[in-house]
Design an enzyme around this catalytic site. Structure first.
Site, PDB file in Angstrom:
ATOM      1  N   ARG A   1       0.765  -1.112   0.105  1.00 28.44           N
ATOM      2  CA  ARG A   1       0.057   0.127  -0.191  1.00 28.44           C
ATOM      3  C   ARG A   1       0.731   1.285  -0.019  1.00 28.44           C
ATOM      4  O   ARG A   1       0.577   2.350   0.488  1.00 28.44           O
ATOM      5  CB  ARG A   1      -0.984   0.037   1.062  1.00 28.44           C
TER       6      ARG A   1
ATOM      7  N   LYS B   1       3.924  12.051 -10.530  1.00 28.96           N
ATOM      8  CA  LYS B   1       3.139  11.275 -11.476  1.00 28.96           C
ATOM      9  C   LYS B   1       3.854   9.715 -11.874  1.00 28.96           C
ATOM     10  O   LYS B   1       4.729   9.964 -12.072  1.00 28.96           O
ATOM     11  CB  LYS B   1       2.698  11.831 -12.701  1.00 28.96           C
TER      12      LYS B   1
ATOM     13  N   GLU C   1      11.876  18.726 -24.086  1.00 32.16           N
ATOM     14  CA  GLU C   1      11.355  19.134 -22.842  1.00 32.16           C
ATOM     15  C   GLU C   1      11.831  20.243 -22.142  1.00 32.16           C
ATOM     16  O   GLU C   1      11.076  21.027 -21.419  1.00 32.16           O
ATOM     17  CB  GLU C   1      11.064  17.932 -21.688  1.00 32.16           C
TER      18      GLU C   1
ATOM     19  N   LYS D   1       9.654  23.478 -13.337  1.00 31.73           N
ATOM     20  CA  LYS D   1       8.686  22.528 -13.179  1.00 31.73           C
ATOM     21  C   LYS D   1       8.367  22.280 -11.643  1.00 31.73           C
ATOM     22  O   LYS D   1       7.101  22.224 -11.216  1.00 31.73           O
ATOM     23  CB  LYS D   1       9.006  20.771 -13.592  1.00 31.73           C
TER      24      LYS D   1
ATOM     25  N   GLU E   1      -3.066  18.528 -10.735  1.00 31.91           N
ATOM     26  CA  GLU E   1      -3.374  19.119 -11.912  1.00 31.91           C
ATOM     27  C   GLU E   1      -4.925  19.379 -11.635  1.00 31.91           C
ATOM     28  O   GLU E   1      -5.641  19.085 -12.619  1.00 31.91           O
ATOM     29  CB  GLU E   1      -2.952  18.037 -13.169  1.00 31.91           C
TER      30      GLU E   1
ATOM     31  N   ARG F   1      -0.789  23.193 -13.893  1.00 38.14           N
ATOM     32  CA  ARG F   1       0.037  22.165 -14.195  1.00 38.14           C
ATOM     33  C   ARG F   1      -0.160  21.999 -15.638  1.00 38.14           C
ATOM     34  O   ARG F   1       0.530  21.303 -16.262  1.00 38.14           O
ATOM     35  CB  ARG F   1      -0.072  20.863 -13.316  1.00 38.14           C
TER      36      ARG F   1
ATOM     37  N   HIS G   1       1.364  14.555 -28.885  1.00 34.33           N
ATOM     38  CA  HIS G   1       0.683  13.116 -28.600  1.00 34.33           C
ATOM     39  C   HIS G   1       0.034  12.410 -29.806  1.00 34.33           C
ATOM     40  O   HIS G   1       0.253  11.274 -30.016  1.00 34.33           O
ATOM     41  CB  HIS G   1      -0.078  13.187 -27.341  1.00 34.33           C
TER      42      HIS G   1
ATOM     43  N   HIS H   1       9.621   9.974 -28.104  1.00 30.60           N
ATOM     44  CA  HIS H   1       8.626  11.062 -27.850  1.00 30.60           C
ATOM     45  C   HIS H   1       9.079  12.408 -28.073  1.00 30.60           C
ATOM     46  O   HIS H   1       8.159  13.449 -28.341  1.00 30.60           O
ATOM     47  CB  HIS H   1       8.672  10.909 -26.324  1.00 30.60           C
TER      48      HIS H   1
HETATM   49  P1  NAD Z   1      13.214   5.944 -21.619  1.00 28.89           P
HETATM   50  O1  NAD Z   1      13.133   5.706 -19.911  1.00 28.89           O
HETATM   51  O2  NAD Z   1      12.679   4.877 -22.465  1.00 28.89           O
HETATM   52  O3  NAD Z   1      14.871   5.991 -21.862  1.00 28.89           O
HETATM   53  C1  NAD Z   1      15.334   6.060 -23.251  1.00 28.89           C
HETATM   54  C2  NAD Z   1      16.365   4.987 -23.659  1.00 28.89           C
HETATM   55  O4  NAD Z   1      17.512   5.533 -23.220  1.00 28.89           O
HETATM   56  C3  NAD Z   1      15.875   3.587 -22.969  1.00 28.89           C
HETATM   57  O5  NAD Z   1      16.304   2.707 -24.189  1.00 28.89           O
HETATM   58  C4  NAD Z   1      16.860   3.617 -21.822  1.00 28.89           C
HETATM   59  O6  NAD Z   1      17.175   2.302 -21.558  1.00 28.89           O
HETATM   60  C5  NAD Z   1      17.997   4.387 -22.242  1.00 28.89           C
HETATM   61  N1  NAD Z   1      18.779   4.980 -21.112  1.00 28.89           N
HETATM   62  C6  NAD Z   1      18.212   5.815 -20.187  1.00 28.89           C
HETATM   63  N2  NAD Z   1      19.355   6.297 -19.673  1.00 28.89           N
HETATM   64  C7  NAD Z   1      20.487   6.063 -20.027  1.00 28.89           C
HETATM   65  C8  NAD Z   1      22.027   6.326 -19.793  1.00 28.89           C
HETATM   66  N3  NAD Z   1      22.138   7.131 -19.142  1.00 28.89           N
HETATM   67  N4  NAD Z   1      22.886   5.695 -20.519  1.00 28.89           N
HETATM   68  C9  NAD Z   1      22.527   5.003 -21.592  1.00 28.89           C
HETATM   69  N5  NAD Z   1      21.159   4.570 -21.997  1.00 28.89           N
HETATM   70  C10 NAD Z   1      20.104   5.088 -21.167  1.00 28.89           C
HETATM   71  O7  NAD Z   1      12.626   7.160 -21.904  1.00 28.89           O
HETATM   72  P2  NAD Z   1      12.555   8.880 -21.473  1.00 28.89           P
HETATM   73  O8  NAD Z   1      12.632   9.631 -22.454  1.00 28.89           O
HETATM   74  O9  NAD Z   1      13.603   8.832 -20.309  1.00 28.89           O
HETATM   75  O10 NAD Z   1      11.155   8.610 -20.536  1.00 28.89           O
HETATM   76  C11 NAD Z   1       9.936   8.356 -21.231  1.00 28.89           C
HETATM   77  C12 NAD Z   1       8.739   8.040 -20.509  1.00 28.89           C
HETATM   78  O11 NAD Z   1       8.627   9.043 -19.196  1.00 28.89           O
HETATM   79  C13 NAD Z   1       7.681   8.007 -21.141  1.00 28.89           C
HETATM   80  O12 NAD Z   1       6.850   6.755 -20.765  1.00 28.89           O
HETATM   81  C14 NAD Z   1       6.821   9.072 -20.586  1.00 28.89           C
HETATM   82  O13 NAD Z   1       5.513   8.804 -20.349  1.00 28.89           O
HETATM   83  C15 NAD Z   1       7.478   9.448 -19.000  1.00 28.89           C
HETATM   84  N6  NAD Z   1       7.233  10.601 -18.634  1.00 28.89           N
HETATM   85  C16 NAD Z   1       6.534  10.735 -17.382  1.00 28.89           C
HETATM   86  C17 NAD Z   1       6.380  11.944 -16.694  1.00 28.89           C
HETATM   87  C18 NAD Z   1       6.086  12.086 -15.437  1.00 28.89           C
HETATM   88  O14 NAD Z   1       5.515  13.357 -14.887  1.00 28.89           O
HETATM   89  N7  NAD Z   1       5.595  11.258 -14.586  1.00 28.89           N
HETATM   90  C19 NAD Z   1       6.726  13.367 -17.644  1.00 28.89           C
HETATM   91  C20 NAD Z   1       7.420  13.045 -18.902  1.00 28.89           C
HETATM   92  C21 NAD Z   1       7.502  11.650 -19.371  1.00 28.89           C
END
Ligand code: NAD
Length: 361
Positions: free
Chosen positions: A121, A143, A185, A223, A233, A238, A249, A262
């Site tokens: 939990r 989030k 971003e 942020k 939000e 937010r 998207h 992304h």
């Molecule tokens: P990701 O976590 O998929 O990382 C991108 C790639 O880089 C992956 O293949 C990962 O294995 C690799 N990688 C990560 N760090 C590395 C490093 N230091 N060295 C080598 N390889 C590395 O993608 P991301 O862009 O970091 O995150 C995208 C995700 O974040 C999505 O699922 C999105 O929905 C989420 N997101 C969440 C929020 C939130 O507020 N919670 C905000 C924005 C995005």
């Protein structure tokens, strides 16, 4: 040492940004007294580069930790993966006195955060983000969540971390494309709240992984201030973080998974939102160019691939985008650093903005 405090009453925490902090993570985490044992969740790309350094630091600080490595990529944000991690944690004899550490990008952070929010939990969790997106965006704000076949991030929970440790040096192991996409971003944060940062970003070398810790911290602070104003939000503030995301998207979802990263889809969404800001909120041309030229500087896509139909993008816009009396809530800029939530954008405007993305820039 740049430090951003996120002030959320009893859920407040620090984001510490420092080169090399990964090797001191154990010490920083031990000071939290978050729990007796840690479960470190990472992915198959990150763990080989940084998992041992974290494990050594935890060990030297006297923290007993188990390691859990998931497949890299968005597909891991699933119920199946949550379930398998819950079982792994139980088998490693974790309980409510344990805590979770996320070592990875946004995928690991969102998934590990959801596991932490639901195991027994809810147990504390610490974020150690390793991509630009995770450092400036997803690790801060609480989030957490996973995807359903019906759409992204449809299941989740607000679960604030107890600490975020940002080590800019870990970005050195990111592939170039994943490194540069993260700047979509970063640019978004500057565009909505800090015009002067746009000029600073233009001075960065898009091929150098050495991003100044101070710049990362100030981008995170944008942020953090928004999250403080509107943690769940509900107040509208937010929603400003969705700048460029409505159409972005739609474009991301219109393509087979992985074709555009992304941040690359968000770059196109930002161009569309800039176009609509000129049309609906009188954004001046030089203000528009200060954002558009930055997208080009980081070699992010600004022209929509021919094969993506405008109708498909419109159909794939987030499910929660409702048109009231023909208009949609949409984030626009009055000027660089000055975003607001508008109710004036129509469906025809969206179609026109998507078509605009076919023109060269
Ligand atoms: P990701 O976590 O998929 O990382 C991108 C790639 O880089 C992956 O293949 C990962 O294995 C690799 N990688 C990560 N760090 C590395 C490093 N230091 N060295 C080598 N390889 C590395 O993608 P991301 O862009 O970091 O995150 C995208 C995700 O974040 C999505 O699922 C999105 O929905 C989420 N997101 C969440 C929020 C939130 O507020 N919670 C905000 C924005 C995005």
């Amino acid at each position: 040492m740049p430090l951003v405090h996120v002030d959320l009453a009893e859920r407040s925490y620090d984001v510490v940004v420092e080169n090399g902090i990964l090797s001191q993570a154990g010490e920083k985490i031990a000071a939290l007294r978050a729990g007796a044992k840690a479960a470190v969740i990472s992915d198959q790309n990150v763990d080989p580069h940084h998992g041992d350094a974290l494990a050594a630091s935890l060990k030297s600080a006297g923290i007993e930790a188990s390691r859990h490595v998931i497949p890299a990529g968005e597909a891991s944000k699933s119920f199946a993966q949550v379930s398998s991690l819950h079982s792994e944690l139980a088998q490693a004899r974790h309980d409510r006195s344990s805590f979770v550490i996320a070592l990875g990008g946004g995928v690991v952070g969102d998934l590990a955060g959801f596991v932490a929010a639901t195991f027994y939990r809810g147990v504390p969790f610490v974020q150690i983000p390793t991509t630009i997106v995770a450092q400036v965006d997803s690790s801060v704000g609480g989030k957490t969540g996973i995807n359903l076949p019906e759409g992204k991030n449809l299941v989740g929970s607000f679960h604030q971390p107890r600490l975020v440790l940002v080590d800019p040096e870990v970005l050195r192991t990111l592939p170039s494309r994943e490194f540069r996409e993260g700047f979509a971003e970063v640019i978004k944060h500057a565009a909505i709240r800090d015009a002067s940062m746009l000029d600073e970003l233009a001075q960065l070398d898009p091929d150098s992984p050495d991003v100044p810790a101070d710049l990362i911290a100030r981008n995170i602070a944008i942020k953090a201030r928004i999250v403080e104003e509107d943690e769940r939000e509900t107040a509208g503030t937010r929603a400003l973080l969705n700048f460029g995301h409505t159409i972005g998207h739609g474009i991301e979802a219109a393509l087979p998974y992985g074709e555009l990263l992304h941040g690359e889809a968000i770059s196109l969404g930002l161009r569309a939102a800039i176009h609509l800001s000129k049309k609906r909120s009188n954004l001046a041309e030089n203000g528009a160019q200060s954002v558009l030229q930055l997208l080009k500087h980081f070699r992010l896509p600004v022209v929509l691939p021919e094969k993506i139909g405008s109708d498909t993008v419109l159909q794939r816009l987030s499910r929660d985008k409702k048109f009231n009396a023909g208009a949609i809530r949409f984030v626009l800029l009055k000027g660089p650093g000055d975003a607001f939530l508008s109710e004036s954008v129509t469906q025809d405007d969206l179609t026109e903005a998507i078509e605009h993305l076919r023109e060269a820039l």
